[in-house]
Design a protein around this motif. Structure first.
Motif, PDB file in Angstrom:
ATOM      1  N   GLN A  13      66.432   8.908  26.608  1.00 52.01           N
ATOM      2  CA  GLN A  13      65.795   7.871  27.435  1.00 52.01           C
ATOM      3  C   GLN A  13      65.955   6.482  26.795  1.00 52.01           C
ATOM      4  O   GLN A  13      65.027   5.954  26.178  1.00 52.01           O
ATOM      5  CB  GLN A  13      64.304   8.204  27.623  1.00 52.01           C
ATOM      6  CG  GLN A  13      64.058   9.598  28.186  1.00 52.01           C
ATOM      7  CD  GLN A  13      64.244   9.656  29.691  1.00 52.01           C
ATOM      8  OE1 GLN A  13      63.543   8.998  30.439  1.00 52.01           O
ATOM      9  NE2 GLN A  13      65.207  10.460  30.144  1.00 52.01           N
TER      10      GLN A  13
ATOM     11  N   HIS B 122      55.942  13.271  35.586  1.00 47.11           N
ATOM     12  CA  HIS B 122      56.831  13.106  36.734  1.00 47.11           C
ATOM     13  C   HIS B 122      56.628  14.327  37.622  1.00 47.11           C
ATOM     14  O   HIS B 122      57.489  15.202  37.707  1.00 47.11           O
ATOM     15  CB  HIS B 122      58.276  12.999  36.240  1.00 47.11           C
ATOM     16  CG  HIS B 122      59.254  12.527  37.266  1.00 47.11           C
ATOM     17  ND1 HIS B 122      58.988  12.505  38.620  1.00 47.11           N
ATOM     18  CD2 HIS B 122      60.520  12.044  37.134  1.00 47.11           C
ATOM     19  CE1 HIS B 122      60.045  12.042  39.261  1.00 47.11           C
ATOM     20  NE2 HIS B 122      60.986  11.753  38.381  1.00 47.11           N
TER      21      HIS B 122
ATOM     22  N   ARG C 171      68.529  13.668  29.464  1.00 41.51           N
ATOM     23  CA  ARG C 171      69.192  12.460  28.989  1.00 41.51           C
ATOM     24  C   ARG C 171      68.337  11.816  27.890  1.00 41.51           C
ATOM     25  O   ARG C 171      67.108  11.864  27.961  1.00 41.51           O
ATOM     26  CB  ARG C 171      69.286  11.536  30.204  1.00 41.51           C
ATOM     27  CG  ARG C 171      69.620  10.109  30.008  1.00 41.51           C
ATOM     28  CD  ARG C 171      69.590   9.411  31.380  1.00 41.51           C
ATOM     29  NE  ARG C 171      68.228   9.117  31.817  1.00 41.51           N
ATOM     30  CZ  ARG C 171      67.560   8.003  31.528  1.00 41.51           C
ATOM     31  NH1 ARG C 171      68.119   7.064  30.802  1.00 41.51           N
ATOM     32  NH2 ARG C 171      66.342   7.815  31.973  1.00 41.51           N
TER      33      ARG C 171
ATOM     34  N   PRO D 188      67.297  17.038  35.379  1.00 35.35           N
ATOM     35  CA  PRO D 188      66.667  16.213  36.428  1.00 35.35           C
ATOM     36  C   PRO D 188      67.619  15.143  36.968  1.00 35.35           C
ATOM     37  O   PRO D 188      67.386  14.608  38.043  1.00 35.35           O
ATOM     38  CB  PRO D 188      65.475  15.578  35.705  1.00 35.35           C
ATOM     39  CG  PRO D 188      65.820  15.609  34.250  1.00 35.35           C
ATOM     40  CD  PRO D 188      66.690  16.826  34.056  1.00 35.35           C
ATOM     41  N   LEU D 189      68.668  14.865  36.217  1.00 30.39           N
ATOM     42  CA  LEU D 189      69.637  13.811  36.506  1.00 30.39           C
ATOM     43  C   LEU D 189      68.930  12.437  36.470  1.00 30.39           C
ATOM     44  O   LEU D 189      67.751  12.376  36.722  1.00 30.39           O
ATOM     45  CB  LEU D 189      70.344  14.036  37.846  1.00 30.39           C
ATOM     46  CG  LEU D 189      71.061  15.391  37.994  1.00 30.39           C
ATOM     47  CD1 LEU D 189      71.645  15.528  39.399  1.00 30.39           C
ATOM     48  CD2 LEU D 189      72.181  15.544  36.963  1.00 30.39           C
ATOM     49  N   PRO D 190      69.528  11.349  36.168  1.00 30.14           N
ATOM     50  CA  PRO D 190      70.959  11.171  35.958  1.00 30.14           C
ATOM     51  C   PRO D 190      71.457  11.739  34.630  1.00 30.14           C
ATOM     52  O   PRO D 190      70.771  11.675  33.621  1.00 30.14           O
ATOM     53  CB  PRO D 190      71.106   9.649  35.960  1.00 30.14           C
ATOM     54  CG  PRO D 190      69.789   9.133  35.473  1.00 30.14           C
ATOM     55  CD  PRO D 190      68.784  10.105  35.992  1.00 30.14           C
TER      56      PRO D 190
ATOM     57  N   GLN E 164      59.264  15.693  40.193  1.00 25.18           N
ATOM     58  CA  GLN E 164      60.432  16.319  39.579  1.00 25.18           C
ATOM     59  C   GLN E 164      60.064  17.748  39.167  1.00 25.18           C
ATOM     60  O   GLN E 164      60.846  18.678  39.330  1.00 25.18           O
ATOM     61  CB  GLN E 164      60.915  15.510  38.363  1.00 25.18           C
ATOM     62  CG  GLN E 164      62.154  16.096  37.702  1.00 25.18           C
ATOM     63  CD  GLN E 164      63.360  16.120  38.630  1.00 25.18           C
ATOM     64  OE1 GLN E 164      63.669  15.129  39.280  1.00 25.18           O
ATOM     65  NE2 GLN E 164      64.064  17.252  38.705  1.00 25.18           N
TER      66      GLN E 164
ATOM     67  N   ARG F 192      67.706   8.878  42.621  1.00 24.85           N
ATOM     68  CA  ARG F 192      67.319  10.146  43.210  1.00 24.85           C
ATOM     69  C   ARG F 192      65.906  10.179  43.740  1.00 24.85           C
ATOM     70  O   ARG F 192      65.666  10.564  44.866  1.00 24.85           O
ATOM     71  CB  ARG F 192      67.349  11.188  42.090  1.00 24.85           C
ATOM     72  CG  ARG F 192      67.996  12.401  42.268  1.00 24.85           C
ATOM     73  CD  ARG F 192      68.494  12.786  40.880  1.00 24.85           C
ATOM     74  NE  ARG F 192      68.773  11.614  40.083  1.00 24.85           N
ATOM     75  CZ  ARG F 192      69.973  11.061  39.999  1.00 24.85           C
ATOM     76  NH1 ARG F 192      70.991  11.576  40.582  1.00 24.85           N
ATOM     77  NH2 ARG F 192      70.153   9.984  39.283  1.00 24.85           N
ATOM     78  N   THR F 193      64.967   9.794  42.901  1.00 20.54           N
ATOM     79  CA  THR F 193      63.575   9.991  43.294  1.00 20.54           C
ATOM     80  C   THR F 193      63.259   9.135  44.516  1.00 20.54           C
ATOM     81  O   THR F 193      62.705   9.616  45.494  1.00 20.54           O
ATOM     82  CB  THR F 193      62.629   9.690  42.110  1.00 20.54           C
ATOM     83  OG1 THR F 193      63.055  10.475  41.012  1.00 20.54           O
ATOM     84  CG2 THR F 193      61.208  10.020  42.446  1.00 20.54           C
TER      85      THR F 193
ATOM     86  N   ARG G 251      59.679  12.298  30.372  1.00 25.26           N
ATOM     87  CA  ARG G 251      58.476  12.667  31.146  1.00 25.26           C
ATOM     88  C   ARG G 251      58.690  13.923  31.971  1.00 25.26           C
ATOM     89  O   ARG G 251      57.745  14.661  32.240  1.00 25.26           O
ATOM     90  CB  ARG G 251      58.054  11.506  32.042  1.00 25.26           C
ATOM     91  CG  ARG G 251      59.152  11.056  33.003  1.00 25.26           C
ATOM     92  CD  ARG G 251      58.762   9.772  33.704  1.00 25.26           C
ATOM     93  NE  ARG G 251      59.889   9.211  34.430  1.00 25.26           N
ATOM     94  CZ  ARG G 251      59.975   7.936  34.788  1.00 25.26           C
ATOM     95  NH1 ARG G 251      59.013   7.102  34.482  1.00 25.26           N
ATOM     96  NH2 ARG G 251      61.009   7.495  35.461  1.00 25.26           N
ATOM     97  N   THR G 252      59.957  14.189  32.372  1.00 22.25           N
ATOM     98  CA  THR G 252      60.192  15.402  33.166  1.00 22.25           C
ATOM     99  C   THR G 252      59.877  16.636  32.321  1.00 22.25           C
ATOM    100  O   THR G 252      59.354  17.621  32.823  1.00 22.25           O
ATOM    101  CB  THR G 252      61.653  15.473  33.653  1.00 22.25           C
ATOM    102  OG1 THR G 252      62.517  15.468  32.517  1.00 22.25           O
ATOM    103  CG2 THR G 252      62.002  14.315  34.559  1.00 22.25           C
TER     104      THR G 252
ATOM    105  N   ARG H 224      56.474   4.485  41.321  1.00 19.99           N
ATOM    106  CA  ARG H 224      57.010   4.684  39.961  1.00 19.99           C
ATOM    107  C   ARG H 224      56.705   3.424  39.167  1.00 19.99           C
ATOM    108  O   ARG H 224      56.855   2.310  39.674  1.00 19.99           O
ATOM    109  CB  ARG H 224      58.510   4.910  40.016  1.00 19.99           C
ATOM    110  CG  ARG H 224      59.153   4.788  38.630  1.00 19.99           C
ATOM    111  CD  ARG H 224      60.559   5.266  38.619  1.00 19.99           C
ATOM    112  NE  ARG H 224      60.625   6.708  38.800  1.00 19.99           N
ATOM    113  CZ  ARG H 224      61.729   7.413  38.615  1.00 19.99           C
ATOM    114  NH1 ARG H 224      62.841   6.837  38.250  1.00 19.99           N
ATOM    115  NH2 ARG H 224      61.721   8.727  38.792  1.00 19.99           N
TER     116      ARG H 224
HETATM  117  C1  NCD Z   1      64.200  11.419  35.581  1.00 18.09           C
HETATM  118  C2  NCD Z   1      63.149  10.355  35.339  1.00 18.09           C
HETATM  119  O1  NCD Z   1      63.134   9.326  36.029  1.00 18.09           O
HETATM  120  O2  NCD Z   1      62.322  10.582  34.483  1.00 18.09           O
HETATM  121  N1  NCD Z   1      65.003  11.141  36.689  1.00 18.09           N
HETATM  122  C3  NCD Z   1      64.626  11.593  37.903  1.00 18.09           C
HETATM  123  O3  NCD Z   1      63.620  11.195  38.442  1.00 18.09           O
HETATM  124  N2  NCD Z   1      65.357  12.563  38.450  1.00 18.09           N
HETATM  125  C4  NCD Z   1      65.000  11.728  34.389  1.00 18.09           C
HETATM  126  C5  NCD Z   1      65.701  10.616  33.695  1.00 18.09           C
HETATM  127  O4  NCD Z   1      65.661   9.455  34.101  1.00 18.09           O
HETATM  128  O5  NCD Z   1      66.323  10.927  32.679  1.00 18.09           O
END
Ligand code: NCD
Length: 304
Positions: free
Chosen positions: A226, A129, A224, A262-264, A132, A51-52, A162-163, A101
């Motif tokens: 991590q 993040h 999620r 934030p997905l995934p 996000q 996504r990012t 981190r989100t 990243r």
């Molecule tokens: C998040 C991340 O990378 O921290 N994903 C994202 O950027 N949408 C959340 C995650 O990986 O669980």
């Protein structure tokens, strides 16, 4: 030259302007279709992402610019031992702006200190993040009509997510926010965050069961577990399915509560919830593109 390392790098007023711009882009994308013609975005991703990275690339392409970069450390010179500072000095010769990243906390900050172009932190380890968070705030503002005056539940991996850390840091600047932290004891929000909330007199509660608090929430931010930040697989396996949001739990929630993620997603939201109008995580991903478009324009100081 400005970088974005932390959501607090922008004042509340600057964020409002950014969200207004993102809203304008959403309403009239054609107006911005050539705004970045001739500009290049480099995406330097030392850690996996779908996504990012793709939303940054889509954002730049929507603005008429081009993109280059790498999507894992193994395919970059980092695998030969090149430092982040050297890499960014080189990237500064090839691109106008960079989204980075990195699995190590602070790496994008090191890059920014050596960079000739604006650097955006696209996630650094378990730390921050910010883009996000901009996406999350934009979603809340667009769908709730305000930022502030609500109870938000953050559920899942509050230790490594981190989100979550970025979102809390950003939300405490708005009035009338109450936090409910929902996690197993092993994945509690770090002490530095609860210490800060105590100091500022901001209300929060820490609970283990989602069922016990879901009825009070205006917003539920699911996350999620991590896996990549765990020290051993056994702990991960034990904790990964601790929370599963399903229709039965959604039935306990307010009619206008929103579910963000934030997905995934892995297992923490059962797919049956996707059809509930309160589930806005896919809309959230769309807002993420508009807000990144607004951010690129802002950091490149381009006005349309
Ligand atoms: C998040 C991340 O990378 O921290 N994903 C994202 O950027 N949408 C959340 C995650 O990986 O669980």
């Amino acid at each position: 030259m400005r970088h974005l390392m932390n959501p607090l790098d922008f004042t509340v007023e600057e964020l409002d302007r950014l969200f207004d711009l993102a809203g304008d882009i959403a309403a009239d994308p054609a107006k911005y279709a050539h705004a970045c013609a001739g500009k290049k975005l480099a995406t330097c991703f030392y850690e996996p992402s779908t996504r990012t990275r793709l939303s940054f690339e889509a954002a730049m392409l929507n603005l008429g610019g081009s993109v280059l970069g790498f999507s894992d450390a193994a395919s970059s010179s980092a695998s030969k031992g090149e430092s982040v500072s050297d890499t960014i000095r080189i990237i500064s010769c090839y691109a106008d702006i960079c989204a980075m990243r990195h699995p190590k906390e602070g790496a994008p900050m090191v890059a920014a200190s050596r960079s000739g172009i604006p650097v955006i932190n696209a996630g650094d380890g378990g730390h921050q993040h910010p883009t996000q968070t901009l996406t999350d705030l934009m979603t809340i503002r667009a769908l709730k009509g305000r930022l502030g005056g609500f109870t938000i539940g953050l559920c899942g991996d509050l230790k490594f997510g981190r989100t979550v850390h970025s979102l809390i840091a950003a939300l405490i600047r708005y009035p009338g926010i109450r936090f409910v932290f929902i996690s197993p004891p092993e994945l509690k929000v770090p002490d530095y965050i609860t210490d800060q909330l105590k100091e500022l007199g901001i209300g929060y509660e820490e609970v283990i069961r989602l069922e016990d608090s879901i009825a009070d929430l205006d917003l539920l931010y699911m996350t999620r577990v991590q896996r990549e930040r765990f020290f051993n697989e056994e702990d991960y396996v034990r904790l990964k399915d601790f929370y599963i949001l399903n229709n039965e739990k959604m039935a306990l929630a307010k009619e206008d509560m929103l579910v963000l993620h934030p997905l995934p997603r892995v297992n923490e939201i059962s797919v049956e919830v996707d059809d509930d109008p309160r589930a806005v995580y896919f809309k959230q991903a769309q807002y993420g593109v508009y807000v990144r478009m607004a951010l690129i324009l802002t950091l490149l100081e381009i006005t349309v």
